[in-house]
Write a protein that holds these residues in place. Structure first.
Motif, short mmCIF file in Angstrom:
data_model
loop_
_atom_site.label_atom_id
_atom_site.label_comp_id
_atom_site.label_asym_id
_atom_site.label_seq_id
_atom_site.Cartn_x
_atom_site.Cartn_y
_atom_site.Cartn_z
N ASP A 176 0.89 -1.15 0.00
CA ASP A 176 0.00 0.00 0.00
C ASP A 176 0.93 1.21 0.00
O ASP A 176 1.35 1.67 1.05
CB ASP A 176 -0.91 -0.01 1.22
CG ASP A 176 -1.86 1.17 1.24
OD1 ASP A 176 -1.76 2.05 0.36
OD2 ASP A 176 -2.70 1.23 2.15
N GLN B 22 0.35 4.22 -1.00
CA GLN B 22 -0.30 5.53 -0.87
C GLN B 22 0.04 6.42 -2.06
O GLN B 22 0.39 7.59 -1.91
CB GLN B 22 0.09 6.20 0.46
CG GLN B 22 -0.33 5.44 1.70
CD GLN B 22 -1.83 5.48 1.93
OE1 GLN B 22 -2.45 6.52 1.82
NE2 GLN B 22 -2.41 4.32 2.21
N ARG B 23 -0.05 5.85 -3.25
CA ARG B 23 0.32 6.60 -4.46
C ARG B 23 -0.66 7.74 -4.73
O ARG B 23 -1.87 7.57 -4.62
CB ARG B 23 0.34 5.67 -5.67
CG ARG B 23 1.42 4.61 -5.61
CD ARG B 23 1.50 3.90 -6.96
NE ARG B 23 2.28 2.68 -6.92
CZ ARG B 23 3.61 2.63 -7.08
NH1 ARG B 23 4.28 3.75 -7.27
NH2 ARG B 23 4.24 1.48 -7.06
N ASP B 24 -0.11 8.86 -5.13
CA ASP B 24 -0.90 10.01 -5.57
C ASP B 24 -1.11 9.84 -7.07
O ASP B 24 -0.30 10.29 -7.88
CB ASP B 24 -0.16 11.31 -5.25
CG ASP B 24 -0.96 12.55 -5.63
OD1 ASP B 24 -2.19 12.42 -5.84
OD2 ASP B 24 -0.35 13.63 -5.72
N VAL C 161 -4.30 9.23 -10.29
CA VAL C 161 -5.69 9.26 -10.70
C VAL C 161 -5.82 8.33 -11.89
O VAL C 161 -5.06 8.45 -12.85
CB VAL C 161 -6.12 10.70 -11.09
CG1 VAL C 161 -7.56 10.70 -11.62
CG2 VAL C 161 -5.97 11.63 -9.90
N SER D 154 -7.50 6.70 -8.38
CA SER D 154 -6.92 6.16 -7.16
C SER D 154 -7.24 4.68 -7.04
O SER D 154 -8.32 4.23 -7.43
CB SER D 154 -7.50 6.89 -5.94
OG SER D 154 -7.07 6.27 -4.75
N ASP E 271 -6.44 3.43 -3.92
CA ASP E 271 -6.18 3.44 -2.49
C ASP E 271 -6.99 2.34 -1.80
O ASP E 271 -8.17 2.16 -2.06
CB ASP E 271 -6.56 4.80 -1.92
CG ASP E 271 -5.95 5.05 -0.56
OD1 ASP E 271 -4.85 4.55 -0.30
OD2 ASP E 271 -6.60 5.75 0.24
N TYR F 269 1.98 8.34 -13.72
CA TYR F 269 2.50 8.39 -12.35
C TYR F 269 3.89 9.01 -12.38
O TYR F 269 4.78 8.50 -13.07
CB TYR F 269 2.53 6.98 -11.74
CG TYR F 269 3.03 6.99 -10.32
CD1 TYR F 269 2.27 7.58 -9.32
CD2 TYR F 269 4.25 6.44 -9.99
CE1 TYR F 269 2.73 7.62 -8.01
CE2 TYR F 269 4.72 6.46 -8.68
CZ TYR F 269 3.94 7.06 -7.69
OH TYR F 269 4.40 7.10 -6.40
#
Length: 179
Positions: free
Chosen positions: A90, A92-94, A96, A98, A100, A167
């Motif tokens: 996990d 917590q990638r920023d 789109v 997401s 999450d 990304y």
């Protein structure tokens, strides 16, 4: 120093592989893996420095302690030879869209092991463990657009292309293994 923390990490065996928690003595092999430009071509795009690999190893350990899953060292059962790393995170990638909350699968193998089916075998063993340990859950993986080998591994392991994303400035394909 806690010498027995690896009891938190299950040992998973497949026909030819053993997946187990990272140990300090694995560090040199992990550092060599991540320093190889062939290995990192589609994962980060550049070789990793020793301190970056140490941070990765510590992050792997932390995943097991905090979220109950993480990465394993993969070794060939017959020889004990280091194959690579596989697991879930996990991060917590920023990104789109997401993903999450969905465990993100990943795998990276030493070039000597390419073409032997080890990646598929390791990912299948890891996903089978995840399904048993926490129940069937949606899992995802992110693959560089040029990494057709990993795309085939993902497909063999039940992942399907979900969408495209960018990304950190790099286009990627997002795959998911639905419930």
């Amino acid at each position: 120093m806690l010498d027995d923390w690896t009891t938190l990490v299950p040992v998973v065996e497949s026909e030819r592989l053993v997946l187990r928690g990272h140990r300090r003595e694995d560090f040199a092999e992990c550092a060599a893996l991540w320093a190889d430009s062939v290995v990192t071509r589609y994962v980060g795009g550049r070789p990793f420095a020793v301190d970056e690999v140490w941070t990765k190893l510590l992050r792997y350990v932390g995943h097991w302690a905090i979220v109950g899953y993480g990465y394993w060292v993969v070794r060939e059962k017959a020889s004990g030879r280091f194959v690579g790393e596989v697991g879930f995170a996990d991060f917590q990638r920023d990104i789109v869209p997401s993903f999450d909350g969905a465990p993100e699968a990943g795998w990276v193998l030493s070039p000597w092991s390419y073409g032997k089916g080890f990646a598929t075998e390791a990912v299948r063993a890891a996903t089978a463990w995840l399904d048993r340990a926490i129940g069937p859950v949606r899992t995802v993986c992110m693959i560089d657009l040029g990494n057709t080998v990993s795309m085939r591994v993902a497909a063999k392991c039940g992942f399907r292309e979900w969408t495209r994303a960018t990304y950190k400035g790099t286009p990627a394909l997002l795959f998911e293994r639905p419930l």
